[in-house]
Design a protein around this motif. Structure first.
Motif, short mmCIF file in Angstrom:
data_model
loop_
_atom_site.label_atom_id
_atom_site.label_comp_id
_atom_site.label_asym_id
_atom_site.label_seq_id
_atom_site.Cartn_x
_atom_site.Cartn_y
_atom_site.Cartn_z
N GLU A 269 -7.60 -3.23 27.49
CA GLU A 269 -7.51 -4.69 27.53
C GLU A 269 -6.93 -5.17 28.85
O GLU A 269 -7.41 -6.16 29.45
CB GLU A 269 -6.65 -5.20 26.37
CG GLU A 269 -7.26 -5.00 24.99
CD GLU A 269 -7.05 -3.58 24.47
OE1 GLU A 269 -6.37 -2.79 25.18
OE2 GLU A 269 -7.58 -3.26 23.39
N GLU A 270 -5.88 -4.49 29.33
CA GLU A 270 -5.26 -4.88 30.60
C GLU A 270 -6.23 -4.69 31.77
O GLU A 270 -6.29 -5.54 32.67
CB GLU A 270 -3.99 -4.06 30.83
CG GLU A 270 -2.85 -4.45 29.89
CD GLU A 270 -1.69 -3.48 29.95
OE1 GLU A 270 -0.57 -3.89 29.60
OE2 GLU A 270 -1.89 -2.31 30.37
N ALA B 231 -9.45 -4.84 31.55
CA ALA B 231 -10.49 -5.87 31.42
C ALA B 231 -10.01 -7.20 31.99
O ALA B 231 -10.77 -7.89 32.69
CB ALA B 231 -10.87 -6.03 29.95
N ARG B 232 -8.75 -7.55 31.71
CA ARG B 232 -8.21 -8.81 32.26
C ARG B 232 -8.13 -8.75 33.78
O ARG B 232 -8.45 -9.71 34.48
CB ARG B 232 -6.84 -9.10 31.66
CG ARG B 232 -6.88 -9.58 30.21
CD ARG B 232 -5.56 -10.20 29.79
NE ARG B 232 -4.47 -9.23 29.78
CZ ARG B 232 -4.15 -8.50 28.71
NH1 ARG B 232 -4.85 -8.62 27.57
NH2 ARG B 232 -3.15 -7.65 28.76
N LYS B 233 -7.70 -7.60 34.30
CA LYS B 233 -7.60 -7.43 35.75
C LYS B 233 -8.98 -7.50 36.40
O LYS B 233 -9.16 -8.10 37.47
CB LYS B 233 -6.93 -6.10 36.07
CG LYS B 233 -6.70 -5.84 37.54
CD LYS B 233 -5.70 -6.80 38.15
CE LYS B 233 -5.37 -6.42 39.58
NZ LYS B 233 -4.45 -7.38 40.23
N ASP C 12 -11.62 -9.14 35.25
CA ASP C 12 -12.07 -10.54 35.24
C ASP C 12 -11.41 -11.32 36.37
O ASP C 12 -12.07 -12.14 37.05
CB ASP C 12 -11.73 -11.19 33.90
CG ASP C 12 -12.65 -10.71 32.78
OD1 ASP C 12 -13.70 -10.14 33.11
OD2 ASP C 12 -12.30 -10.89 31.60
N LEU C 13 -10.12 -11.10 36.58
CA LEU C 13 -9.41 -11.81 37.64
C LEU C 13 -9.97 -11.46 39.01
O LEU C 13 -10.21 -12.35 39.86
CB LEU C 13 -7.91 -11.49 37.57
CG LEU C 13 -7.04 -12.09 38.69
CD1 LEU C 13 -7.10 -13.62 38.66
CD2 LEU C 13 -5.60 -11.60 38.59
#
Length: 561
Positions: free
Chosen positions: A182-183, A185-187, A189-190
């Motif tokens: 999850e982390e 994936a967020r990174k 996207d950013l």
């Protein structure tokens, strides 16, 4: 070489000016006369911490200045620092105020403390009690060994240091926090958002400056048009500059019927006319382009807002923002291929570890060779200093690789026959330590390119026959370097090429320190005092004999070199 020294308002020294010479310069005086203050002044000049307590009481500032000969091969390095040096004379100065502020100058130009220290390192090596203490700390022994090994050790250590940094860099990346799915994936996207934002802007280096210039022109278009028009009219209006120049050309050409003397002037006037006519054409084009365009101004300001916002987030120039985008693309690629990236890093780490071991082994080989040579030379020097039975050895042990390699050095020492070698830091006496340091200095003096060496009471704990041997060692060093030596031994003072006497002079209202160069009679009296015999005829006779014996020794030394 240190030519001269000026000390003002440092402790008891109100204003001392002294010139030093080549060879052995010795300074003697009563305890408390100010010998240590002189050394403190030199340390201050060479970049030591400035203690406001050094400033003479009642004065606002203290000052130390030294004039040196510039060592060969240092002119280019000095020029790289932005410093000039005339007549190979280098003047270093340091000012210390009573509130603790200090300033440094080289040849009159203000410099940083680090620059002063670097230049000083070319000029002077000061040995005092702190270096005795350095020998008593085993963590310093590796530095002594590397200093002896010289350029080979420097090169090998630099290679090992570089390999270590590369290894640690890969290790940090490998052990970095890759995070959960999850982390990541967020990174991801950013990073995608940031990359897209920069790419869509289509940044060009220097674009914001160009837009700012264009905006200024658009905001002031009326004033610009007015100025252009005035300039154009001054050239093209009837009876203006171009008409007048054309009339002048006709007038000077008419002189051609009488003489050719003015043909060149006529040609120059015609060239000026055509140049101004060309300028008037360009002014006309600029006037046509100088129309008020509110829509273009709005476009420019919007584009500037977009770029400014990007630079606020990603760097203060377009180039830095683009560099940020490239780093983000690399990081995104790593995250998208995290598993493969980790495997690649593991392989790279193994390769870097092998390279690190190889470079450390090369450095160890250099150190082992130097340790054997230095140990033998120190034993020989100690024998000449009256320690014929002393044993000395440098032991190298392995440690975890670091910036300075994978070695730990320990100086091992035994002063007496039958006694095993033990760590020097645990068993050496004060007198033995002084002789060991003198032995090391004698060895380094043969290799060292530093022109001036300062010894602050290196003779501590030495007397009798060893004092004579120490004096001979000092003379040997002084044959290769300028030496300044603070001593309490008569035999070292007798060996001096120049002998200075430092004394404290007190009045009911004031106390100052004075430093003077002794002539023959003054030397005899001071050496007699140092022997403990006072100024009796017997003591003075003994002092003369010491001076004669030392002069003969130096003469023989000179003939043998």
């Amino acid at each position: 070489m240190l030519r001269s020294l000026n000390v003002k308002n440092i402790a008891l020294m109100d204003n001392i000016n002294v010139e030093f010479g080549e060879g052995l310069n010795v300074i003697t005086g009563e305890t408390g006369a100010g010998k240590s203050i002189l050394v403190d002044s030199l340390n201050l000049l060479f970049g030591a911490r400035g203690d406001k307590e050094l400033v003479r009481m009642g004065q606002n500032k203290g000052f130390v200045q030294g004039c040196f000969n510039l060592p060969p091969g240092r002119a280019d390095a000095l020029e790289e620092m932005g410093l000039d040096c005339e007549d190979d004379c280098l003047i270093l100065s340091r000012e210390l105020t009573s509130d603790g502020r200090s300033s440094c100058r080289i040849n009159g130009k203000m410099v940083t403390l680090s620059m002063l220290r670097e230049v000083s390192s070319w000029l002077v090596d000061i040995h005092g009690q702190h270096e005795h203490q350095a020998l008593l700390k085993s963590e310093n022994h590796l530095s002594f060994l590397d200093a002896y090994a010289g350029e080979k050790a420097i090169q090998a250590r630099n290679m090992a240091g570089k390999a270590y940094e590369e290894y640690k860099g890969i290790q940090r990346r490998l052990h970095g926090d890759w995070g959960t799915d999850e982390e990541r994936a967020r990174k991801i996207d950013l990073l995608k958002y940031q990359i897209d934002e920069i790419q869509m802007a289509e940044l060009e280096p220097g674009e914001l400056d160009e837009l700012n210039s264009e905006r200024s022109r658009l905001l002031n278009i009326e004033q610009i048009a007015q100025g252009l028009n005035e300039c154009y009219q001054s050239l093209k209006e009837d009876g203006a500059a171009l008409d007048l120049i054309r009339s002048g050309i006709s007038a000077i050409n008419s002189l051609g019927r009488y003489t050719d003397d003015f043909n060149e002037l006529a040609q120059r006037m015609e060239s000026a006319y055509y140049e101004l006519e060309d300028i008037s054409g360009e002014l006309s084009e600029q006037l046509d382009a100088s129309e008020n365009d509110p829509r273009r101004l709005e476009q420019v300001e919007k584009r500037m807002e977009v770029i400014s916002e990007l630079l606020r987030k990603y760097g203060d120039t377009e180039q830095k923002a683009l560099e940020y985008m490239h780093r983000a693309e690399e990081e995104l690629d790593e995250l998208l291929n995290a598993g493969q990236t980790i495997e690649n890093l593991k392989i790279e780490l193994e390769q870097k570890q092998l390279e690190l071991v190889e470079k450390c082994d090369l450095l160890t080989a250099v150190r082992k060779n130097a340790a054997t040579q230095l140990s033998e030379k120190i034993k020989k020097e100690l024998a000449e200093l009256g320690m014929e039975k002393a044993l000395f050895q440098i032991e190298l042990d392995k440690k975890q690789p670091s910036q300075d390699g994978a070695d730990r050095a320990e100086f091992m020492f035994s002063a007496n026959p039958g006694q095993p070698l033990k760590p020097l830091t645990k068993i050496i006496s004060g007198g033995e330590l002084s002789r060991l340091m003198l032995a090391i200095k004698g060895i380094f003096a043969q290799r060292d390119m530093i022109p001036t060496m300062v010894f602050d009471e290196i003779d501590t704990g030495i007397s009798g026959r060893m004092a004579r041997v120490t004096a001979e060692k000092m003379a040997g060093i002084a044959a290769l370097h300028q030496v300044l030596c603070v001593t309490h031994l008569a035999v070292i003072a007798s060996m001096a090429d120049r002998h200075y006497f430092i004394e404290k002079i007190s009045t009911p209202d004031n106390t100052v320190t004075r430093l003077s160069l002794l002539e023959e009679e003054g030397r005899i009296n001071e050496i007699a005092r140092l022997t403990g015999g006072g100024e009796t005829a017997l003591a003075r006779g003994h002092a003369r004999e010491m001076l004669e014996a030392c002069a003969a020794y130096k003469h023989g030394l000179k003939n043998n070199t």
